[in-house]
Design a protein around this motif. Structure first.
Motif, PDB file in Angstrom:
ATOM      1  N   ASP A  61       8.927-127.233  16.792  1.00 41.45           N
ATOM      2  CA  ASP A  61       8.807-125.932  16.115  1.00 41.45           C
ATOM      3  C   ASP A  61       8.536-126.130  14.625  1.00 41.45           C
ATOM      4  O   ASP A  61       7.693-125.432  14.049  1.00 41.45           O
ATOM      5  CB  ASP A  61      10.069-125.094  16.317  1.00 41.45           C
ATOM      6  CG  ASP A  61      10.215-124.588  17.741  1.00 41.45           C
ATOM      7  OD1 ASP A  61       9.212-124.603  18.495  1.00 41.45           O
ATOM      8  OD2 ASP A  61      11.343-124.182  18.113  1.00 41.45           O
ATOM      9  N   ARG A  64       4.941-127.297  14.218  1.00 44.37           N
ATOM     10  CA  ARG A  64       4.008-126.184  14.397  1.00 44.37           C
ATOM     11  C   ARG A  64       3.988-125.304  13.144  1.00 44.37           C
ATOM     12  O   ARG A  64       2.933-124.893  12.675  1.00 44.37           O
ATOM     13  CB  ARG A  64       4.417-125.384  15.628  1.00 44.37           C
ATOM     14  CG  ARG A  64       3.402-124.369  16.036  1.00 44.37           C
ATOM     15  CD  ARG A  64       3.739-123.632  17.289  1.00 44.37           C
ATOM     16  NE  ARG A  64       5.092-123.917  17.773  1.00 44.37           N
ATOM     17  CZ  ARG A  64       5.508-123.653  18.974  1.00 44.37           C
ATOM     18  NH1 ARG A  64       4.708-123.123  19.845  1.00 44.37           N
ATOM     19  NH2 ARG A  64       6.746-123.907  19.342  1.00 44.37           N
ATOM     20  N   ARG A  65       5.159-125.028  12.578  1.00 44.43           N
ATOM     21  CA  ARG A  65       5.254-124.195  11.378  1.00 44.43           C
ATOM     22  C   ARG A  65       4.562-124.889  10.198  1.00 44.43           C
ATOM     23  O   ARG A  65       3.798-124.265   9.459  1.00 44.43           O
ATOM     24  CB  ARG A  65       6.733-123.939  11.085  1.00 44.43           C
ATOM     25  CG  ARG A  65       7.024-122.834  10.139  1.00 44.43           C
ATOM     26  CD  ARG A  65       8.501-122.479   9.963  1.00 44.43           C
ATOM     27  NE  ARG A  65       9.513-123.363  10.520  1.00 44.43           N
ATOM     28  CZ  ARG A  65      10.093-123.204  11.706  1.00 44.43           C
ATOM     29  NH1 ARG A  65       9.766-122.194  12.483  1.00 44.43           N
ATOM     30  NH2 ARG A  65      11.013-124.052  12.137  1.00 44.43           N
ATOM     31  N   SER A  67       2.197-127.186  10.356  1.00 46.38           N
ATOM     32  CA  SER A  67       0.745-127.224  10.617  1.00 46.38           C
ATOM     33  C   SER A  67       0.101-125.893  10.284  1.00 46.38           C
ATOM     34  O   SER A  67      -0.978-125.850   9.684  1.00 46.38           O
ATOM     35  CB  SER A  67       0.483-127.568  12.078  1.00 46.38           C
ATOM     36  OG  SER A  67       0.902-128.871  12.355  1.00 46.38           O
ATOM     37  N   ARG A  68       0.756-124.811  10.681  1.00 46.46           N
ATOM     38  CA  ARG A  68       0.212-123.474  10.391  1.00 46.46           C
ATOM     39  C   ARG A  68       0.145-123.260   8.883  1.00 46.46           C
ATOM     40  O   ARG A  68      -0.862-122.774   8.358  1.00 46.46           O
ATOM     41  CB  ARG A  68       1.072-122.405  11.053  1.00 46.46           C
ATOM     42  CG  ARG A  68       0.512-121.013  10.910  1.00 46.46           C
ATOM     43  CD  ARG A  68       1.292-119.944  11.687  1.00 46.46           C
ATOM     44  NE  ARG A  68       2.524-120.407  12.260  1.00 46.46           N
ATOM     45  CZ  ARG A  68       3.741-120.098  11.801  1.00 46.46           C
ATOM     46  NH1 ARG A  68       3.882-119.314  10.778  1.00 46.46           N
ATOM     47  NH2 ARG A  68       4.822-120.558  12.379  1.00 46.46           N
TER      48      ARG A  68
END
Length: 184
Positions: A61, A64-65, A67-68
């Motif tokens: 998680d 992903r955060r 990377s975004r």
């Protein structure tokens, strides 16, 4: 006497049964105890795996955060490098305008603007921008946008005879097709 021997045999049998039962009970108790230890070990192992799973999920998680966020930052500041390369050109334009107000030498102004244009063109070329060559080429709808068809005796049919607006490609992608007149 027979009765005593029978009682002794019964007692011995009872004691043997009790011993066997006791041993069986002890074995069963030991087996249950071993099974409980095994069950407890398996529970600990399952808990360790579950905790590892939770940490991995949290790491994913977070990844992903991050990377975004990096993608958003990249999109937000992607043009920064290009703008940084264009700032000296803007400075040169400002200098040319300032000098032209004080000086009426149009020849020097034209020479200065031409130098600035070449500097600007070099920056764009370094970023992968290239002009689409059109005049004298066969018409290609991927690179050309025909705005008019003209009669021409010096060019064969379907050849670009005049470029009205230049077309450009960025690396291998057409940014803007050339607006052209085509021989008919």
């Amino acid at each position: 006497m027979v009765q005593q021997a029978g009682e002794t045999a019964d007692e011995a049998a009872a004691e043997t049964v009790e011993e066997v039962a006791g041993e069986a009970a002890a074995e069963a108790a030991a087996e249950v105890s071993a099974e409980r230890r095994e069950l407890e070990e398996q529970r600990k192992l399952a808990d360790e795996h579950y905790q590892r799973y939770l940490r991995t999920q949290a790491d994913f998680d977070n990844f992903r955060r991050r990377s975004r966020q990096e993608k958003e930052d990249f999109a937000k500041y992607a043009s920064g490098k290009l703008i940084e390369q264009l700032l000296p050109i803007v400075d040169n334009f400002e200098r040319a305008i300032a000098v032209s107000k004080d000086n009426s030498d149009h020849e020097a102004l034209l020479k200065g603007v031409d130098m600035i244009f070449r500097q600007f063109d070099a920056v764009l070329a370094a970023e992968g921008l290239q002009r689409i060559e059109s005049v004298g080429q066969p018409f290609n709808p991927e690179f050309h946008q025909a705005i008019m068809q003209v009669e021409s005796e010096e060019h064969e049919e379907g050849t670009v005879v005049e470029e009205v607006q230049k077309g450009y490609m960025l690396k291998d992608k057409v940014l803007r097709p050339s607006m052209v007149k085509v021989s008919g």
